[in-house]
Write a protein that holds these residues in place. Structure first.
Motif, short mmCIF file in Angstrom:
data_model
loop_
_atom_site.label_atom_id
_atom_site.label_comp_id
_atom_site.label_asym_id
_atom_site.label_seq_id
_atom_site.Cartn_x
_atom_site.Cartn_y
_atom_site.Cartn_z
N PHE A 146 0.73 -1.08 -0.08
CA PHE A 146 0.04 0.00 0.06
C PHE A 146 0.78 1.22 0.13
O PHE A 146 1.76 1.42 0.43
CB PHE A 146 -0.95 -0.10 1.16
CG PHE A 146 -2.13 -0.94 1.16
CD1 PHE A 146 -3.29 -0.37 0.82
CD2 PHE A 146 -2.03 -2.22 1.44
CE1 PHE A 146 -4.34 -1.29 0.68
CE2 PHE A 146 -3.05 -2.92 1.52
CZ PHE A 146 -4.56 -2.52 1.07
N ILE A 147 0.42 2.25 -0.48
CA ILE A 147 1.12 3.67 -0.69
C ILE A 147 0.25 4.54 0.05
O ILE A 147 -0.81 4.88 0.02
CB ILE A 147 1.23 4.12 -2.18
CG1 ILE A 147 2.05 3.08 -3.03
CG2 ILE A 147 1.96 5.52 -2.27
CD1 ILE A 147 2.03 3.27 -4.54
N SER A 148 0.95 5.21 0.97
CA SER A 148 0.17 6.37 1.95
C SER A 148 -0.07 7.53 1.23
O SER A 148 1.06 7.97 0.60
CB SER A 148 1.00 6.52 3.29
OG SER A 148 0.47 7.51 3.93
N GLU A 149 -0.96 8.22 1.34
CA GLU A 149 -1.37 9.73 0.73
C GLU A 149 -0.88 10.69 1.78
O GLU A 149 -0.57 11.66 1.23
CB GLU A 149 -2.81 9.59 0.40
CG GLU A 149 -3.33 8.98 -0.83
CD GLU A 149 -4.59 9.16 -1.19
OE1 GLU A 149 -5.20 10.27 -0.67
OE2 GLU A 149 -5.36 8.54 -2.17
N GLU A 150 -0.42 10.40 2.89
CA GLU A 150 -0.19 11.12 4.05
C GLU A 150 1.28 10.79 4.54
O GLU A 150 1.67 11.17 5.65
CB GLU A 150 -1.13 11.00 5.30
CG GLU A 150 -2.20 11.76 5.06
CD GLU A 150 -3.37 10.71 4.41
OE1 GLU A 150 -4.36 11.25 4.12
OE2 GLU A 150 -2.98 9.36 4.35
N ARG A 167 -9.13 12.31 11.34
CA ARG A 167 -9.87 11.40 11.32
C ARG A 167 -9.57 9.92 10.79
O ARG A 167 -9.65 8.96 10.98
CB ARG A 167 -11.19 11.83 10.48
CG ARG A 167 -12.31 10.76 10.44
CD ARG A 167 -13.62 11.44 9.83
NE ARG A 167 -13.43 11.75 8.31
CZ ARG A 167 -13.69 12.88 7.83
NH1 ARG A 167 -13.97 13.72 8.49
NH2 ARG A 167 -13.62 13.21 6.42
N GLU A 168 -8.77 10.37 9.51
CA GLU A 168 -8.52 9.03 8.83
C GLU A 168 -7.14 9.03 7.68
O GLU A 168 -6.66 10.17 7.59
CB GLU A 168 -9.62 8.47 7.87
CG GLU A 168 -9.92 9.54 6.66
CD GLU A 168 -11.43 9.66 6.20
OE1 GLU A 168 -11.35 10.04 5.30
OE2 GLU A 168 -12.24 9.03 7.00
N LEU A 169 -6.44 8.07 7.70
CA LEU A 169 -5.21 8.27 6.93
C LEU A 169 -5.73 7.32 5.54
O LEU A 169 -6.43 6.42 5.63
CB LEU A 169 -4.02 7.64 7.52
CG LEU A 169 -3.70 8.12 8.86
CD1 LEU A 169 -2.48 7.23 9.38
CD2 LEU A 169 -3.20 9.74 8.56
N HIS A 170 -5.08 7.51 4.61
CA HIS A 170 -5.61 6.99 3.35
C HIS A 170 -4.35 6.19 2.59
O HIS A 170 -3.23 6.52 2.39
CB HIS A 170 -5.91 7.85 2.11
CG HIS A 170 -7.09 8.98 2.67
ND1 HIS A 170 -6.93 10.07 3.53
CD2 HIS A 170 -8.59 8.82 2.55
CE1 HIS A 170 -8.13 10.79 3.87
NE2 HIS A 170 -9.07 9.96 3.36
N TYR A 171 -4.54 4.89 2.11
CA TYR A 171 -3.72 4.13 1.60
C TYR A 171 -4.43 3.49 0.31
O TYR A 171 -5.51 3.21 0.15
CB TYR A 171 -3.42 3.00 2.43
CG TYR A 171 -2.54 3.41 3.74
CD1 TYR A 171 -1.23 3.62 3.92
CD2 TYR A 171 -3.24 3.89 5.13
CE1 TYR A 171 -0.45 3.87 5.05
CE2 TYR A 171 -2.73 4.25 6.24
CZ TYR A 171 -1.21 4.23 6.10
OH TYR A 171 -0.49 4.61 7.25
N TYR A 172 -3.40 3.33 -0.87
CA TYR A 172 -3.77 2.69 -1.76
C TYR A 172 -2.99 1.61 -2.40
O TYR A 172 -1.88 1.50 -2.30
CB TYR A 172 -3.82 3.95 -3.21
CG TYR A 172 -4.36 3.25 -4.44
CD1 TYR A 172 -6.03 3.23 -4.38
CD2 TYR A 172 -3.54 2.83 -5.40
CE1 TYR A 172 -6.17 2.62 -5.78
CE2 TYR A 172 -4.19 2.43 -6.55
CZ TYR A 172 -5.61 2.16 -6.72
OH TYR A 172 -6.07 1.73 -7.74
N SER A 173 -3.64 0.59 -2.88
CA SER A 173 -2.87 -0.58 -3.48
C SER A 173 -3.43 -0.91 -4.91
O SER A 173 -4.47 -0.95 -5.25
CB SER A 173 -3.42 -2.00 -2.67
OG SER A 173 -2.88 -3.08 -3.43
N ASP A 174 -2.47 -0.74 -5.88
CA ASP A 174 -2.59 -1.03 -7.26
C ASP A 174 -3.00 -2.54 -7.28
O ASP A 174 -3.89 -2.88 -8.12
CB ASP A 174 -1.23 -0.79 -7.92
CG ASP A 174 -1.19 0.63 -8.34
OD1 ASP A 174 -1.99 1.24 -8.44
OD2 ASP A 174 -0.07 1.30 -8.30
N LYS A 175 -2.27 -3.43 -6.43
CA LYS A 175 -2.63 -4.77 -6.49
C LYS A 175 -3.86 -5.32 -6.58
O LYS A 175 -4.64 -6.31 -7.21
CB LYS A 175 -1.73 -5.46 -5.54
CG LYS A 175 -2.09 -7.33 -5.74
CD LYS A 175 -1.12 -7.85 -4.41
CE LYS A 175 -1.61 -9.16 -4.24
NZ LYS A 175 -0.71 -9.92 -3.12
#
Length: 422
Positions: A146-150, A167-175
């Motif tokens: 996962f890649i962190s947006e923050e 409130r929240e942290l954002h993570y994205y996974s290409d997989k």
């Protein structure tokens, strides 16, 4: 009570009712499937509506390309959900192995209350963790790809205290093609309303139950706190830019499924704390009137047959699944509806909200302000000049902002109809 929904809106609600109750459906001759298509897209309810439309003669008469588009859209969303499920099982398993407690919020847990989980597709997934576990969780998610947006905010804020309002942290996974929102608090701390809601979840880890997903046992909120959180999420969105039909159904179907074990007095106290009793009664009326969702264990204090749910439903149709409307054109309306909850005067409230958003909202949008809060006054000054420059030289943007603010004024009146801000 007169019906004020359009024919297309009524047809869409009847389709949802037919889908929920597995009923046959006849399409009115004056209804356009292309309009239904647009609403299903805006409300993120493709599979649920497609289940009803696929057997219709009118669907079979559509050009093959258009039929394939409907089918493909539904199948792609279901396939994405399968990926999301696998990702969430992997994430939760790894968190548990490292001794990190988590609670799954919203999406996956809401799917459980629908007759067929594939009726309800998640756009992203959400988990709640304790603040002290956020750095360890960050490491685990990065190990999983996962890649962190923050990233910058996390690396600069060595003290966890500076993350306490996030409130929240954002993570994205290409997989897995997944956006994962990692909540450090359940609802948010940006304003008085959210703070009042959020206090009910300060001990959320003492109110959990098991969610079965295939062969995995995951953690979710217990029935009472699940309903409280699903409603709190819906109410927060509705009071800001708006919320969609799907979020309303999440609340109704959660209340229906768990009605026998919900601690209704606890739920009613939360409603009273944020002046949401009338609003919830409107939701109940919407469910009974248009979706035939009956909650037999509902306390009589939460039922009022005189409340007209149509204005709130019309607002949900206008706002789409996230409340922002098509292409986000309702974004500025929040600056009008925000003062409603605070009971400020309209003009002064709007001006203050536009020029001086709350520090919490600014920090959520610009993470570096958590590390350098001293820059907030400077940021306000820069913001004012940016707004003047950007909108003065772009008449189109100015017109869109004016329209959005007008919509916000209409929304503020509608909100007061349901007791919000009184």
């Amino acid at each position: 009570m007169l019906n004020t929904l359009t024919l297309t809106q009524l047809t869409f609600m009847n389709m949802l009712k037919a889908s929920i109750h597995d009923q046959s459906f006849l399409l009115c001759t004056d209804t356009s499937l292309s309009e239904i298509y647009d609403i299903a897209r805006q409300q993120h309810l493709w599979p649920m509506v497609f289940k009803v439309i696929e057997p219709l003669p009118e669907y079979l008469l559509l050009p093959e390309m258009q039929r394939n588009e409907w089918l493909e859209k539904s199948m792609v969303q279901i396939a994405h959900q399968i990926n999301h499920n696998e990702a969430l099982k992997t994430v939760c398993s790894n968190l548990s192995k490292q001794g990190i407690d988590y609670i799954i919020l919203k999406g996956l847990t809401c799917r459980e209350v629908y007759p067929d989980p594939d009726m309800r597709i998640s756009s992203d997934e959400d988990i709640l963790i304790r603040l002290q576990d956020c750095r360890k969780c960050d490491e685990i998610l990065k190990q999983l790809g996962f890649i962190s947006e923050e990233e910058k905010m996390l690396s600069k804020n060595k003290s966890l205290n500076k993350l306490s309002g996030v409130r929240e942290l954002h993570y994205y996974s290409d997989k897995w093609n997944l956006l994962l929102e990692v909540h450090l608090n359940s609802v948010g701390m940006e304003n008085e309303r959210n703070q009042s809601l959020n206090k009910y979840f300060e001990n959320a880890f003492s109110h959990t139950s098991v969610l079965h997903l295939d062969d995995a046992e995951l953690t979710m909120l217990d029935p009472t706190w699940q309903l409280m959180h699903v409603f709190a999420h819906f109410f927060r969105h509705f009071c800001e830019v708006g919320a969609g039909i799907r979020q309303m159904m999440d609340v109704l179907l959660t209340a229906q499924k768990y009605q026998d074990v919900i601690d209704w007095p606890v739920f009613m106290k939360m409603l009273a704390d944020v002046s949401a009793e009338q609003f919830f009664k409107g939701i109940i009326q919407a469910g009974e009137r248009y979706l035939d969702i009956q909650i037999r264990m509902l306390p009589e204090e939460l039922r009022d047959d005189t409340i007209n749910p149509d204005p709130m439903i019309e607002d949900m149709f206008a706002g789409g699944v996230y409340g922002c409307g098509e292409s986000g054109q309702r974004g500025w309306s929040h600056f009008v509806t925000a003062p409603v909850y605070k009971k400020q005067q309209r003009v002064t409230g709007i001006i203050k909200a536009v020029l001086f958003p709350s520090p919490g909202r600014l920090k959520d949008r610009y993470g570096f302000l958590y590390e350098y809060p001293v820059l907030i006054p400077v940021f306000y000054v820069v913001r004012i000049f940016q707004l003047i420059w950007e909108y003065a030289r772009n008449p189109g943007k100015m017109k869109a902002a004016q329209k959005s603010i007008s919509q916000g004024i209409e929304r503020s009146e509608m909100m007061r109809m349901y007791g919000i801000g009184r």
